[in-house]
Scaffold this active site. Sequence first.
Site, PDB file in Angstrom:
ATOM      1  N   ALA A  37       0.836  -1.195   0.000  1.00 56.74           N
ATOM      2  CA  ALA A  37       0.000   0.000   0.000  1.00 56.74           C
ATOM      3  C   ALA A  37       0.875   1.250   0.000  1.00 56.74           C
ATOM      4  O   ALA A  37       2.033   1.222   0.419  1.00 56.74           O
ATOM      5  CB  ALA A  37      -0.887  -0.006   1.239  1.00 56.74           C
ATOM      6  N   SER A  42      -1.707   1.917   4.601  1.00 55.61           N
ATOM      7  CA  SER A  42      -1.816   0.478   4.831  1.00 55.61           C
ATOM      8  C   SER A  42      -2.569   0.173   6.113  1.00 55.61           C
ATOM      9  O   SER A  42      -2.323   0.798   7.149  1.00 55.61           O
ATOM     10  CB  SER A  42      -0.414  -0.129   4.929  1.00 55.61           C
ATOM     11  OG  SER A  42      -0.496  -1.460   5.380  1.00 55.61           O
ATOM     12  N   HIS A  44      -1.967  -2.330   7.666  1.00 51.74           N
ATOM     13  CA  HIS A  44      -0.927  -2.853   8.535  1.00 51.74           C
ATOM     14  C   HIS A  44      -0.416  -1.747   9.456  1.00 51.74           C
ATOM     15  O   HIS A  44       0.018  -2.011  10.567  1.00 51.74           O
ATOM     16  CB  HIS A  44       0.235  -3.416   7.715  1.00 51.74           C
ATOM     17  CG  HIS A  44      -0.081  -4.726   7.054  1.00 51.74           C
ATOM     18  ND1 HIS A  44      -0.167  -5.907   7.749  1.00 51.74           N
ATOM     19  CD2 HIS A  44      -0.332  -5.044   5.763  1.00 51.74           C
ATOM     20  CE1 HIS A  44      -0.451  -6.894   6.904  1.00 51.74           C
ATOM     21  NE2 HIS A  44      -0.571  -6.390   5.692  1.00 51.74           N
ATOM     22  N   GLU A  90      -4.663 -11.535  -2.736  1.00 47.48           N
ATOM     23  CA  GLU A  90      -3.816 -11.738  -1.559  1.00 47.48           C
ATOM     24  C   GLU A  90      -4.555 -12.619  -0.562  1.00 47.48           C
ATOM     25  O   GLU A  90      -5.134 -12.131   0.393  1.00 47.48           O
ATOM     26  CB  GLU A  90      -3.455 -10.400  -0.895  1.00 47.48           C
ATOM     27  CG  GLU A  90      -2.571  -9.511  -1.748  1.00 47.48           C
ATOM     28  CD  GLU A  90      -1.964  -8.360  -0.945  1.00 47.48           C
ATOM     29  OE1 GLU A  90      -2.098  -8.343   0.289  1.00 47.48           O
ATOM     30  OE2 GLU A  90      -1.347  -7.488  -1.566  1.00 47.48           O
ATOM     31  N   HIS A  93      -3.875 -12.063   3.190  1.00 42.97           N
ATOM     32  CA  HIS A  93      -4.132 -10.783   3.873  1.00 42.97           C
ATOM     33  C   HIS A  93      -5.536 -10.744   4.485  1.00 42.97           C
ATOM     34  O   HIS A  93      -6.532 -10.818   3.780  1.00 42.97           O
ATOM     35  CB  HIS A  93      -3.964  -9.646   2.857  1.00 42.97           C
ATOM     36  CG  HIS A  93      -4.186  -8.290   3.433  1.00 42.97           C
ATOM     37  ND1 HIS A  93      -3.149  -7.474   3.847  1.00 42.97           N
ATOM     38  CD2 HIS A  93      -5.334  -7.601   3.675  1.00 42.97           C
ATOM     39  CE1 HIS A  93      -3.655  -6.349   4.319  1.00 42.97           C
ATOM     40  NE2 HIS A  93      -4.979  -6.392   4.228  1.00 42.97           N
TER      41      HIS A  93
END
Length: 99
Positions: A37, A42, A44, A90, A93
Amino acid sequence: MSAAYAAAFGGPICITDSYRTYASQVTLYGEKPALAAVPGTSNHGWGLAVDLCGGIQTFGTPQYAWMVANAGRFGFLHPTWADPGNGREEPWHWEYAGS
Ligand SMILES: [Zn+2]
């Protein structure tokens, strides 16, 4: 969630990557701009996304199917953009969306 997973598969959920600092987002984006990203955006970076392994990282495995069937009970979801056929697949994810 990991405990329920372990009851099914005999071991805890394997995690490749979870929280990423802003600096590591910049580094990753520099190395893999197609996959990472834009820094600062992100999930994350918010501590809300995990990248999983141990079989979950591949569509169609028993481990992935378990996640599809059970993750929602624990407030996790697989985002639509990461589903098959949506351009950026993904399977590993997963995001925490609350319950
Ligand atoms: Zn991820």
